[in-house]
Design a protein around this motif. Sequence first.
Motif, PDB file in Angstrom:
ATOM      1  N   ARG A  27       0.835  -1.207   0.000  1.00 45.85           N
ATOM      2  CA  ARG A  27       0.000   0.000   0.000  1.00 45.85           C
ATOM      3  C   ARG A  27       0.865   1.250   0.000  1.00 45.85           C
ATOM      4  O   ARG A  27       0.531   2.248  -0.619  1.00 45.85           O
ATOM      5  N   LYS A  28       1.988   1.197   0.719  1.00 37.93           N
ATOM      6  CA  LYS A  28       2.892   2.351   0.778  1.00 37.93           C
ATOM      7  C   LYS A  28       3.438   2.680  -0.616  1.00 37.93           C
ATOM      8  O   LYS A  28       3.519   3.840  -1.002  1.00 37.93           O
ATOM      9  N   PRO A  88      -8.221   6.695  -1.138  1.00 41.46           N
ATOM     10  CA  PRO A  88      -7.255   7.011  -0.091  1.00 41.46           C
ATOM     11  C   PRO A  88      -7.416   6.123   1.144  1.00 41.46           C
ATOM     12  O   PRO A  88      -6.442   5.817   1.824  1.00 41.46           O
ATOM     13  N   ASP A 101       0.719   4.266  -2.588  1.00 38.68           N
ATOM     14  CA  ASP A 101       0.514   5.638  -2.130  1.00 38.68           C
ATOM     15  C   ASP A 101       1.558   6.578  -2.748  1.00 38.68           C
ATOM     16  O   ASP A 101       1.227   7.678  -3.193  1.00 38.68           O
ATOM     17  N   HIS A 145       0.649   7.075  -6.345  1.00 42.15           N
ATOM     18  CA  HIS A 145      -0.447   8.028  -6.438  1.00 42.15           C
ATOM     19  C   HIS A 145       0.067   9.458  -6.291  1.00 42.15           C
ATOM     20  O   HIS A 145      -0.354  10.375  -7.016  1.00 42.15           O
ATOM     21  N   TRP A 176      -8.710   6.169  -7.447  1.00 39.33           N
ATOM     22  CA  TRP A 176      -7.859   6.002  -6.263  1.00 39.33           C
ATOM     23  C   TRP A 176      -8.720   6.111  -5.012  1.00 39.33           C
ATOM     24  O   TRP A 176      -9.512   7.044  -4.869  1.00 39.33           O
ATOM     25  N   CYS A 199      -5.795   2.900   0.063  1.00 38.77           N
ATOM     26  CA  CYS A 199      -4.497   3.090  -0.609  1.00 38.77           C
ATOM     27  C   CYS A 199      -4.401   2.150  -1.810  1.00 38.77           C
ATOM     28  O   CYS A 199      -3.450   1.384  -1.969  1.00 38.77           O
TER      29      CYS A 199
END
Length: 134
Positions: free
Chosen positions: A34-35, A105, A38, A41, A103, A108
């Motif tokens: 997920r990081k 948030p 992110d 993104h 996307w 993520c």
Amino acid sequence: MSKARAEVFKENIGSGFITYFRPSNTRMFFQHSRKYQDRTHANLGDALSRGDLFVGYLSTYPKLSINHAVLVYGREKGRSGDELEHYLVYDPNHTEAPRQLTWSPRKCAFSYQKDIDFIGGFVRVYQAYGNLLQ
């Protein structure tokens, strides 16, 4: 980037088969957290804010329900009460209209719209051409 000019784009983008052997594809095996998504993104937002385009490589690895590059060229206006961010995408396989990359948030995570080739939903996005090794 329209149906009328699809062949020009396809003729100049090269063989789709070669995309399986790009060195940057190794990211699919190691960078799918997920990081990482992110950060991708954030890079997407930065590129669009500068007026640049963003080439995204979409994958669902280890499933291979999608393995495809698209061109993200804009952000759709926010919808009231919608936490999702919506992006306009040119997909050379679907030249009839803009496609949508979304996307979340909260999760993520990205999702891509359904079509005859892809069931829709979750995808990982990897930036292509963002730096020397991509």
